[in-house]
Design an enzyme around this catalytic site. Structure first.
Site, PDB file in Angstrom:
ATOM      1  N   TYR A 148      47.984  51.170  48.850  1.00  0.00           N
ATOM      2  CA  TYR A 148      46.861  51.151  47.909  1.00  0.00           C
ATOM      3  C   TYR A 148      46.335  52.571  47.695  1.00  0.00           C
ATOM      4  O   TYR A 148      46.185  53.037  46.562  1.00  0.00           O
ATOM      5  CB  TYR A 148      45.764  50.246  48.465  1.00  0.00           C
ATOM      6  CG  TYR A 148      44.498  50.180  47.658  1.00  0.00           C
ATOM      7  CD1 TYR A 148      44.501  49.768  46.330  1.00  0.00           C
ATOM      8  CD2 TYR A 148      43.269  50.498  48.241  1.00  0.00           C
ATOM      9  CE1 TYR A 148      43.318  49.683  45.596  1.00  0.00           C
ATOM     10  CE2 TYR A 148      42.083  50.402  47.526  1.00  0.00           C
ATOM     11  CZ  TYR A 148      42.118  50.001  46.206  1.00  0.00           C
ATOM     12  OH  TYR A 148      40.953  49.921  45.486  1.00  0.00           O
ATOM     13  N   ILE A 166      46.489  37.837  34.245  1.00  0.00           N
ATOM     14  CA  ILE A 166      47.614  36.899  34.301  1.00  0.00           C
ATOM     15  C   ILE A 166      47.180  35.566  34.893  1.00  0.00           C
ATOM     16  O   ILE A 166      47.988  34.657  35.042  1.00  0.00           O
ATOM     17  CB  ILE A 166      48.792  37.470  35.109  1.00  0.00           C
ATOM     18  CG1 ILE A 166      48.359  37.769  36.554  1.00  0.00           C
ATOM     19  CG2 ILE A 166      49.347  38.722  34.430  1.00  0.00           C
ATOM     20  CD1 ILE A 166      49.515  38.149  37.462  1.00  0.00           C
ATOM     21  N   GLY A 191      39.262  40.068  38.117  1.00  0.00           N
ATOM     22  CA  GLY A 191      38.933  40.525  39.458  1.00  0.00           C
ATOM     23  C   GLY A 191      37.434  40.701  39.613  1.00  0.00           C
ATOM     24  O   GLY A 191      36.631  40.175  38.836  1.00  0.00           O
ATOM     25  N   GLY A 231      41.138  41.720  34.354  1.00  0.00           N
ATOM     26  CA  GLY A 231      39.744  41.434  34.043  1.00  0.00           C
ATOM     27  C   GLY A 231      39.110  40.315  34.836  1.00  0.00           C
ATOM     28  O   GLY A 231      37.889  40.155  34.792  1.00  0.00           O
TER      29      GLY A 231
END
Length: 375
Positions: A195, A89, A65, A63
């Site tokens: 990715y 984190i 980011g 959250g």
């Protein structure tokens, strides 16, 4: 956990917001409705029973980011501050802590994540935890753990607890053999980054679990997302954020892509709105589980020219970074999002002119508030 024992996607009406009730759409033959019979777990059962069907309990992973805080703010306005839990984190800012519930959550810690979901009666899960394209290439082992192992943890927990789960995908899910102009929803993908590989894996796993077990899995392929309120996070399209900061701080920007590198882009407000509208859409409206969404497509040279209409002194130089240029050259230059527009009414608000004007205004205002010089 035995996945084959339960069929667990709630029906569309279960989470349909009040402003959508009474609306209907015809999209061919009726789709199968799935039911959910959660295992009795005391507190979880009591909390879910007490939760209004049109007021979900939302958990957002990753959250802190680029996207999490803004989405949380929108959902809290709709469903109440206490019904949207932000997690990460990293240590949150004082502003994040004062804005609503925040918890530490590591998507690699299955037991802790399970306790968080059960103890808080979570019904929607937005999974933003991921390493982005350029950062992922620099640390493939970590990207594999976070982007794939972490994904499997949240998918398993969503299936076990009958959650509606949203997992974003990306322009990076396409590769050099994909159609580039435009890229449709369904085509050859074959990305060349960890990715992108992890995102294709997520799309296919979510679709598989939906069709086999009824998981209410939803996925949007985001283009490059541009925001004035978050700093670049290691993505290949991040030049399109940094150039605005540089224009107003030093008046100079060195771009790591060639000036003619065209990529799909989107204002963060459109990205959040697309996500919320998609999460609200009844299942009967959806012909796919993963959709492209599009807004605009531009090159570094084009965005620089538009910025110079407001900041004439901007000077841009180009020093192509081989890794990021290779990644960008393998991606589409435009998205075909006609299915999203047809199925659930997606329409962007911002084009290039509006994007540039809003970004410059927001960053100028932010720098002024912080007592920083403005070029």
């Amino acid at each position: 956990m035995t996945l084959g024992m339960r069929v667990c996607a709630p029906t569309a009406a279960a989470f349909r917001p009040s402003y959508l009730r009474g609306l209907s759409r015809a999209h061919g033959p009726p789709r199968r409705d799935f039911t959910c019979s959660p295992r009795p777990t005391g507190r979880w059962t009591r909390q879910v029973a007490a939760t209004r069907p049109d007021r979900p309990r939302v958990l957002i992973t990753g959250g802190l980011g680029q996207l999490g805080s803004g989405l949380a703010e929108i959902l809290r306005q709709q469903y109440g501050k206490e019904n949207v839990i932000l997690s990460d984190i990293k240590k949150p800012s004082a502003h994040v802590l004062s804005s609503g519930p925040f918890v530490y959550a590591d998507v690699l810690d299955y037991k802790q994540l399970r306790e968080l979901i059960v103890n808080n009666g979570v019904t929607w899960l937005v999974h933003y935890s991921a390493l982005l394209s350029a950062v992922g290439e620099a640390n493939v082992a970590l990207a594999r753990k976070i982007n794939i192992t972490g994904l499997h943890n949240v998918l398993d927990l969503a299936l076990e607890n009958c959650l509606r789960i949203f997992v974003p995908s990306t322009i990076g899910a396409f590769g050099p053999s994909s159609p580039r102009d435009p890229a449709p929803d369904l085509c050859i993908q074959r990305p060349q980054t960890i990715y992108g590989v992890s995102k294709v894996h997520g799309e296919l796993m979510g679709e598989y679990l939906h069709h086999k077990y009824g998981l209410d899995f939803r996925c949007l392929r985001y283009p490059g997302v541009i925001s004035a309120h978050t700093h670049p996070g290691g993505g290949t399209t991040d030049y399109a954020i940094q150039i605005f900061h540089d224009a107003l701080s030093t008046g100079r920007h060195e771009c790591y892509l060639r000036p003619d590198t065209r990529l799909p882009m989107m204002h963060i407000a459109d990205c959040h709105r697309a996500t919320v509208e998609f999460m609200h859409a009844p299942q009967s409206w959806l012909s796919l589980r993963t959709y492209n969404i599009d807004a605009m497509s531009f090159t570094p040279e084009e965005v620089a020219d538009e910025i110079r209409k407001h900041v004439p002194q901007l000077r841009v130089t180009y020093k192509s970074d081989p890794v990021r240029q290779m990644i960008a050259d393998s991606w589409p230059v435009r998205f075909d999002d006609s299915n999203a527009r047809r199925d659930w009414g997606w329409t962007p608000v911002y084009g290039l002119e509006g994007l540039v004007s809003d970004m410059l205004h927001s960053i100028r205002e932010k720098r002024t508030d912080e007592g920083l010089p403005v070029s």
